[in-house]
Design a protein around this motif. Sequence first.
Motif, PDB file in Angstrom:
ATOM      1  N   PRO A 175      -2.609  -0.965 -12.557  1.00 52.02           N
ATOM      2  CA  PRO A 175      -2.668  -1.600 -13.381  1.00 52.02           C
ATOM      3  C   PRO A 175      -3.997  -2.607 -13.182  1.00 52.02           C
ATOM      4  O   PRO A 175      -4.142  -3.295 -14.291  1.00 52.02           O
ATOM      5  N   PHE A 176      -4.541  -2.567 -12.289  1.00 49.99           N
ATOM      6  CA  PHE A 176      -5.923  -3.248 -12.115  1.00 49.99           C
ATOM      7  C   PHE A 176      -6.518  -2.267 -11.173  1.00 49.99           C
ATOM      8  O   PHE A 176      -6.165  -1.651 -10.273  1.00 49.99           O
ATOM      9  N   ALA A 177      -7.971  -2.614 -11.091  1.00 53.62           N
ATOM     10  CA  ALA A 177      -8.946  -1.963  -9.952  1.00 53.62           C
ATOM     11  C   ALA A 177      -8.315  -2.184  -8.615  1.00 53.62           C
ATOM     12  O   ALA A 177      -7.827  -3.111  -8.158  1.00 53.62           O
ATOM     13  N   ILE A 178      -8.307  -0.888  -7.816  1.00 50.78           N
ATOM     14  CA  ILE A 178      -7.666  -0.898  -6.495  1.00 50.78           C
ATOM     15  C   ILE A 178      -8.799  -0.684  -5.501  1.00 50.78           C
ATOM     16  O   ILE A 178      -9.669   0.310  -5.612  1.00 50.78           O
ATOM     17  N   ASP A 179      -8.897  -1.468  -4.383  1.00 47.80           N
ATOM     18  CA  ASP A 179      -9.978  -1.323  -3.449  1.00 47.80           C
ATOM     19  C   ASP A 179      -9.696  -0.363  -2.307  1.00 47.80           C
ATOM     20  O   ASP A 179     -10.434   0.558  -2.018  1.00 47.80           O
ATOM     21  N   GLN A 180      -8.532  -0.376  -2.093  1.00 51.66           N
ATOM     22  CA  GLN A 180      -7.954   0.812  -1.041  1.00 51.66           C
ATOM     23  C   GLN A 180      -6.385   1.131  -1.434  1.00 51.66           C
ATOM     24  O   GLN A 180      -5.842   0.427  -1.678  1.00 51.66           O
ATOM     25  N   GLN A 181      -6.278   2.465  -1.081  1.00 53.67           N
ATOM     26  CA  GLN A 181      -4.899   2.861  -1.417  1.00 53.67           C
ATOM     27  C   GLN A 181      -4.525   4.235  -0.670  1.00 53.67           C
ATOM     28  O   GLN A 181      -5.538   4.859  -0.592  1.00 53.67           O
ATOM     29  N   ALA A 182      -3.578   4.521  -0.485  1.00 51.24           N
ATOM     30  CA  ALA A 182      -2.903   5.703   0.261  1.00 51.24           C
ATOM     31  C   ALA A 182      -1.239   5.661   0.199  1.00 51.24           C
ATOM     32  O   ALA A 182      -0.726   4.676   0.146  1.00 51.24           O
ATOM     33  N   TYR A 183      -0.763   6.700   0.459  1.00 50.09           N
ATOM     34  CA  TYR A 183       0.724   6.886   1.216  1.00 50.09           C
ATOM     35  C   TYR A 183       0.833   6.100   2.545  1.00 50.09           C
ATOM     36  O   TYR A 183       0.137   6.146   3.259  1.00 50.09           O
ATOM     37  N   PHE A 184       1.715   5.265   2.513  1.00 52.96           N
ATOM     38  CA  PHE A 184       2.051   4.678   3.904  1.00 52.96           C
ATOM     39  C   PHE A 184       3.546   5.352   4.421  1.00 52.96           C
ATOM     40  O   PHE A 184       3.764   5.333   5.540  1.00 52.96           O
ATOM     41  N   ASN A 185       4.115   6.086   3.434  1.00 55.11           N
ATOM     42  CA  ASN A 185       5.106   7.064   3.928  1.00 55.11           C
ATOM     43  C   ASN A 185       5.181   8.258   3.160  1.00 55.11           C
ATOM     44  O   ASN A 185       4.620   8.194   1.983  1.00 55.11           O
ATOM     45  N   ALA A 188       5.311  14.730   3.696  1.00 53.21           N
ATOM     46  CA  ALA A 188       4.498  15.591   4.675  1.00 53.21           C
ATOM     47  C   ALA A 188       4.175  15.291   6.138  1.00 53.21           C
ATOM     48  O   ALA A 188       3.882  15.913   7.061  1.00 53.21           O
ATOM     49  N   ASN A 189       4.452  13.868   6.356  1.00 56.27           N
ATOM     50  CA  ASN A 189       4.239  13.289   7.577  1.00 56.27           C
ATOM     51  C   ASN A 189       5.690  13.088   8.321  1.00 56.27           C
ATOM     52  O   ASN A 189       5.924  12.394   9.256  1.00 56.27           O
ATOM     53  N   GLY A 190       6.853  13.653   7.736  1.00 58.66           N
ATOM     54  CA  GLY A 190       8.024  13.635   8.070  1.00 58.66           C
ATOM     55  C   GLY A 190       9.032  12.321   7.729  1.00 58.66           C
ATOM     56  O   GLY A 190      10.023  12.283   8.347  1.00 58.66           O
ATOM     57  N   ASP A 191       8.269  11.550   6.770  1.00 51.40           N
ATOM     58  CA  ASP A 191       9.059  10.365   6.228  1.00 51.40           C
ATOM     59  C   ASP A 191      10.044  10.901   5.353  1.00 51.40           C
ATOM     60  O   ASP A 191      10.042  11.936   4.832  1.00 51.40           O
ATOM     61  N   ASN A 192      11.139   9.915   4.891  1.00 51.71           N
ATOM     62  CA  ASN A 192      12.125  10.530   4.037  1.00 51.71           C
ATOM     63  C   ASN A 192      11.777  10.081   2.626  1.00 51.71           C
ATOM     64  O   ASN A 192      12.637  10.355   1.648  1.00 51.71           O
ATOM     65  N   ASN A 193      10.693   9.661   2.118  1.00 50.37           N
ATOM     66  CA  ASN A 193      10.226   9.495   0.980  1.00 50.37           C
ATOM     67  C   ASN A 193       8.445   9.396   0.883  1.00 50.37           C
ATOM     68  O   ASN A 193       7.958   9.463   1.795  1.00 50.37           O
ATOM     69  N   ASN A 194       8.228   9.559  -0.499  1.00 55.85           N
ATOM     70  CA  ASN A 194       6.763   9.294  -0.870  1.00 55.85           C
ATOM     71  C   ASN A 194       6.340   7.743  -1.248  1.00 55.85           C
ATOM     72  O   ASN A 194       6.741   7.509  -2.659  1.00 55.85           O
ATOM     73  N   ARG A 195       5.992   7.019  -0.497  1.00 56.47           N
ATOM     74  CA  ARG A 195       5.653   5.532  -0.821  1.00 56.47           C
ATOM     75  C   ARG A 195       4.257   5.463  -0.557  1.00 56.47           C
ATOM     76  O   ARG A 195       3.575   5.465   0.426  1.00 56.47           O
ATOM     77  N   TRP A 196       3.648   4.915  -1.737  1.00 59.97           N
ATOM     78  CA  TRP A 196       2.411   4.440  -1.916  1.00 59.97           C
ATOM     79  C   TRP A 196       1.917   3.033  -1.883  1.00 59.97           C
ATOM     80  O   TRP A 196       2.887   2.276  -2.406  1.00 59.97           O
ATOM     81  N   ARG A 197       1.027   2.474  -1.376  1.00 60.98           N
ATOM     82  CA  ARG A 197       0.490   1.300  -1.396  1.00 60.98           C
ATOM     83  C   ARG A 197      -1.300   1.307  -1.627  1.00 60.98           C
ATOM     84  O   ARG A 197      -2.031   1.855  -1.332  1.00 60.98           O
ATOM     85  N   GLY A 198      -1.376  -0.168  -2.546  1.00 60.69           N
ATOM     86  CA  GLY A 198      -2.589   0.018  -2.877  1.00 60.69           C
ATOM     87  C   GLY A 198      -2.980  -1.691  -2.970  1.00 60.69           C
ATOM     88  O   GLY A 198      -2.313  -2.633  -2.878  1.00 60.69           O
ATOM     89  N   TRP A 208      -4.087  -8.931  -3.358  1.00 62.36           N
ATOM     90  CA  TRP A 208      -2.889  -8.489  -3.880  1.00 62.36           C
ATOM     91  C   TRP A 208      -2.540  -7.208  -3.353  1.00 62.36           C
ATOM     92  O   TRP A 208      -3.388  -6.141  -3.225  1.00 62.36           O
ATOM     93  N   THR A 209      -1.126  -7.061  -3.079  1.00 67.54           N
ATOM     94  CA  THR A 209      -0.605  -5.529  -2.578  1.00 67.54           C
ATOM     95  C   THR A 209       0.540  -5.194  -3.539  1.00 67.54           C
ATOM     96  O   THR A 209       1.201  -5.880  -4.113  1.00 67.54           O
ATOM     97  N   ILE A 210       0.271  -3.840  -3.962  1.00 63.99           N
ATOM     98  CA  ILE A 210       1.280  -3.316  -4.818  1.00 63.99           C
ATOM     99  C   ILE A 210       1.732  -1.916  -4.275  1.00 63.99           C
ATOM    100  O   ILE A 210       1.025  -1.267  -3.583  1.00 63.99           O
ATOM    101  N   GLN A 211       3.223  -1.416  -4.418  1.00 59.29           N
ATOM    102  CA  GLN A 211       3.662  -0.252  -3.817  1.00 59.29           C
ATOM    103  C   GLN A 211       4.542   0.322  -5.083  1.00 59.29           C
ATOM    104  O   GLN A 211       5.146  -0.246  -5.954  1.00 59.29           O
ATOM    105  N   VAL A 212       4.564   1.751  -4.964  1.00 58.24           N
ATOM    106  CA  VAL A 212       5.203   2.426  -5.642  1.00 58.24           C
ATOM    107  C   VAL A 212       5.961   3.485  -4.783  1.00 58.24           C
ATOM    108  O   VAL A 212       5.340   4.299  -4.100  1.00 58.24           O
ATOM    109  N   HIS A 213       7.357   3.547  -5.099  1.00 55.78           N
ATOM    110  CA  HIS A 213       8.218   4.683  -4.154  1.00 55.78           C
ATOM    111  C   HIS A 213       8.914   5.614  -5.018  1.00 55.78           C
ATOM    112  O   HIS A 213       8.703   5.458  -6.056  1.00 55.78           O
ATOM    113  N   HIS A 214       9.076   6.739  -4.419  1.00 55.72           N
ATOM    114  CA  HIS A 214       9.636   7.848  -5.061  1.00 55.72           C
ATOM    115  C   HIS A 214       8.744   8.883  -5.726  1.00 55.72           C
ATOM    116  O   HIS A 214       9.126   9.368  -6.562  1.00 55.72           O
ATOM    117  N   ILE A 215       7.543   8.706  -5.286  1.00 55.16           N
ATOM    118  CA  ILE A 215       6.550   9.406  -5.859  1.00 55.16           C
ATOM    119  C   ILE A 215       6.518  11.030  -5.651  1.00 55.16           C
ATOM    120  O   ILE A 215       6.947  11.302  -4.875  1.00 55.16           O
TER     121      ILE A 215
END
Length: 283
Positions: A175-185, A188-198, A208-215
Amino acid sequence: MELNPGDTLDFTLANGQTRKLRLLETYASVEQSNLPSLPEPGPLAKVILRMSCKIEVDGHIIALNRWVGNQDSFYQPWNFFGLHLWFDATTKIFDHLTENHGPCKPRKEARFAIQDATLRICPTLLHPWCPLPSPTLRIEDCYQGSDCWLGPYFGIDAHGGLDINHPAGTPIWTPFAIDQQAYFNSLANGDNNNRWRGTKSWPDGSLWTIQVHHILRLLAPENQPLDAGTHLADAAGVRVGSYEHSHFVFGITEPNAAESEKILLDPWILFWQMYQDRALTQR
């Protein structure tokens, strides 16, 4: 801002005037529930709650009422004395709900988002985070029909995010320019979901922190900045339960505050500005 009764906030407007806001009291109640007719909480549970507060602004007493779990969850900010005010939460709602579906309880008795009414929520135009339903978000499309911010998941759990139902593969944009972003779950790392944070640092020092889950799949390389409007991911494809959906989270860390002091807010606040910006750009 999080406040206890008696706490005072001095808010300076862009024109230099100052508004003095004091929290007086808060309430919360269950206004509608079908749980007594059910053997136990579950996907058929429908619970609607009301949060209320009294505040004093420059000597004027104002009563605010906000609904949680129905269409009125997608509310307009109050506009008075040059302020936009969002009544985000009160701890009193947790007299009726638990907090086991994501953090959302204020540290103090009430949480507000307050801004100068002449300014935007975000200094830049917001790109849609996902395809925006027309004409606005619908409570029917929040997972089981109640999983808005604080909404009673299965009738009993305050929902620590905003769910929007859409098909697997739905695009997610920045929604806006992001400085840093990655999966935090991630699966592939054995977590139960794909959750992203930017995260995004603004010139005033806020983060500002945004997250999207169920990716379903992440399309942008991790740990790289992204421009606004980047097709970040395809959504709604991992551990989605009864309905394919995405789970959105929004938080703000004020200037000079520690990460532990981050304040989570209703993602609808960002979506509200997205709808405003879409109207501006589609004229």
